[in-house]
Write an enzyme that holds these catalytic residues in place. Structure first.
Site, short mmCIF file in Angstrom:
data_model
loop_
_atom_site.label_atom_id
_atom_site.label_comp_id
_atom_site.label_asym_id
_atom_site.label_seq_id
_atom_site.Cartn_x
_atom_site.Cartn_y
_atom_site.Cartn_z
N ASP A 138 0.04 -0.83 -7.79
CA ASP A 138 0.09 0.32 -8.68
C ASP A 138 0.05 1.61 -7.86
OD1 ASP A 138 -0.06 -1.45 -10.82
OD2 ASP A 138 -2.25 -1.35 -10.90
N ARG A 139 0.53 2.68 -8.45
CA ARG A 139 0.56 3.97 -7.75
C ARG A 139 -0.80 4.35 -7.17
NH1 ARG A 139 1.34 9.05 -11.47
NH2 ARG A 139 -0.80 8.41 -11.93
#
Length: 300
Positions: A138-139
Site C-alpha cells: 500500500d502507498r
C-alpha cells in the site's frame, strides 16, 4: 543452468540429460513456462549451439541450449525520486520503499511512483528491462518490494508466492495491549462491495492466515512482528482490526492520532525466498523507518 546475463538462460546437456528432446529440457530442466516458450519460439530465440532447431530434436552431450528473452520497453516517464535499493542481482531488484510512495502509476497517481523512479535509475545506469512487480505494498506501508527484471524471474517467484514459499515478515504497532505472546488469525477476507475499497472478514472471503508475535508492550500499544501465510490485500490491517488490535495510524481500519504517526505503522521488514535462477536462499531485511521508531519512542 548457468547465467550469462539477465536476458539469457543457458543449459549445457550432460550425460544425465543426453538423448532428451529439446522441449523436455526447456520444460523439465530449465523450468520455463509454456507461455514463455511459445513467445520465444515465435521469435526463434531458443537456440541449440547457436541454431534454431525443432523442439522434438534429441540433444547430445555438450549441446548448449540458450533461451533468449527479448528486451521490453517501459512506458513510464523517468523521474528523479529518491529510492533505496537493498539487493540486486542479474534477475531482481529489491527496494526499501518509503511511506507515501505509490508503487505503480494509476489514474489517481499517474506520476511520482516507484515505477518512474526505477526507469530513471535504469537510464542513469544505461540498463533496460521491463518493470515487473512481484509483490505490492500500500502507498503508506513502507518496506521491501521485489521487482523482476525478466519474465523467467517473475514466473519463478510468482510460483513461490503461490506455493507460500516466500516468507513475508512485517513489523507493526497496534492499539491495545496483546496479552498472549503469539497468535494466529485464520479468517477469510474479501470485499463485499466491489465499489468500496474496504476489505472485511466474512464467510464469502478468501482464506487468509496471519501469524503474529509480541516484540514489545508499550503505552496502550503493542509492537508485533507479523508473518503472512497468505497475501490478501490489506490482510494485516484487516486481521488485526478484526481481533480488536487495529494498526495505529490506519485511516481505513485502525486508530488515527496524527501526533503519533501520519500513516499506518506497518513495515515490510524481511523477505526470504529462493533466487529463481540458482535456487540459492536469499534473505533481505530493511531497517525500521524513523517514523515508526519515533512512534515507539513516544509510547515507551
Amino acid at each position: 543452468m548457468k547465467k550469462t546475463n539477465g536476458n539469457i538462460l543457458e543449459f549445457v546437456v550432460d550425460e544425465q540429460h543426453e538423448g532428451k528432446e529439446l522441449k523436455e529440457i526447456l520444460y523439465d530442466e530449465m523450468k520455463l513456462s509454456s507461455r514463455l516458450v511459445r513467445r520465444m519460439k515465435r521469435s526463434k530465440s531458443i537456440l541449440v549451439n547457436g541454431n534454431f532447431i525443432t523442439f522434438h530434436a534429441r540433444l547430445r552431450r555438450g549441446d548448449k541450449v540458450e533461451a533468449i528473452m527479448a528486451d521490453e520497453v517501459n512506458q513510464f516517464e523517468p523521474e528523479n525520486i529518491p529510492m533505496e535499493v537493498v539487493y540486486e542481482d542479474v534477475d531482481l531488484v529489491i527496494v526499501n520503499k518509503q511511506p507515501g510512495l505509490v508503487v505503480h502509476p494509476t489514474k489517481g497517481h499517474p506520476t511520482g511512483t516507484m515505477a518512474n523512479a526505477l526507469v530513471y535509475r535504469m537510464k542513469e545506469r544505461e540498463e533496460s528491462y521491463k518493470i515487473r512487480f512481484v509483490n505490492r505494498l500500500d502507498r503508506d506501508t513502507s518496506g521491501l518490494i521485489i521487482i523482476a527484471k525478466n519474465p523467467y524471474a517473475q514466473q519463478e517467484l510468482s510460483k513461490q508466492m503461490q506455493r507460500d514459499e516466500v516468507e513475508k515478515i512485517y513489523l507493526a504497532v497496534v492499539k491495545g495491549i496483546i496479552e498472549e505472546e503469539k497468535g494466529t488469525v485464520d479468517a477469510p477476507i474479501g470485499r463485499p462491495d466491489p465499489e468500496d475499497i474496504l476489505r472485511k472478514v466474512y464467510e464469502g472471503g478468501q482464506a487468509s492466515v496471519t501469524h503474529y508475535e509480541v516484540i514489545e508492550r508499550i503505552k496502550d500499544a503493542t509492537v508485533i512482528r507479523v508473518k503472512l501465510e497468505t497475501g490478501r490485500t490489506h490482510q494485516i490491517r484487516v486481521h488485526m482490526a478484526h481481533i480488536g488490535y487495529p494498526l495505529i495510524g490506519d485511516e481505513l481500519y485502525g486508530y488515527v492520532d496524527e501526533e503519533l504517526i501520519q500513516r499506518q505503522a506497518l513495515h515490510a521488514e524481511t523477505l526470504i525466498f529462493q533466487q529463481p535462477r540458482t535456487g540459492e536462499k536469499v534473505k533481505v531485511s530493511a531497517p525500521v523507518p524513523d517514523d515508526i521508531k519515533g512512534l515507539i519512542q513516544k509510547l515507551s
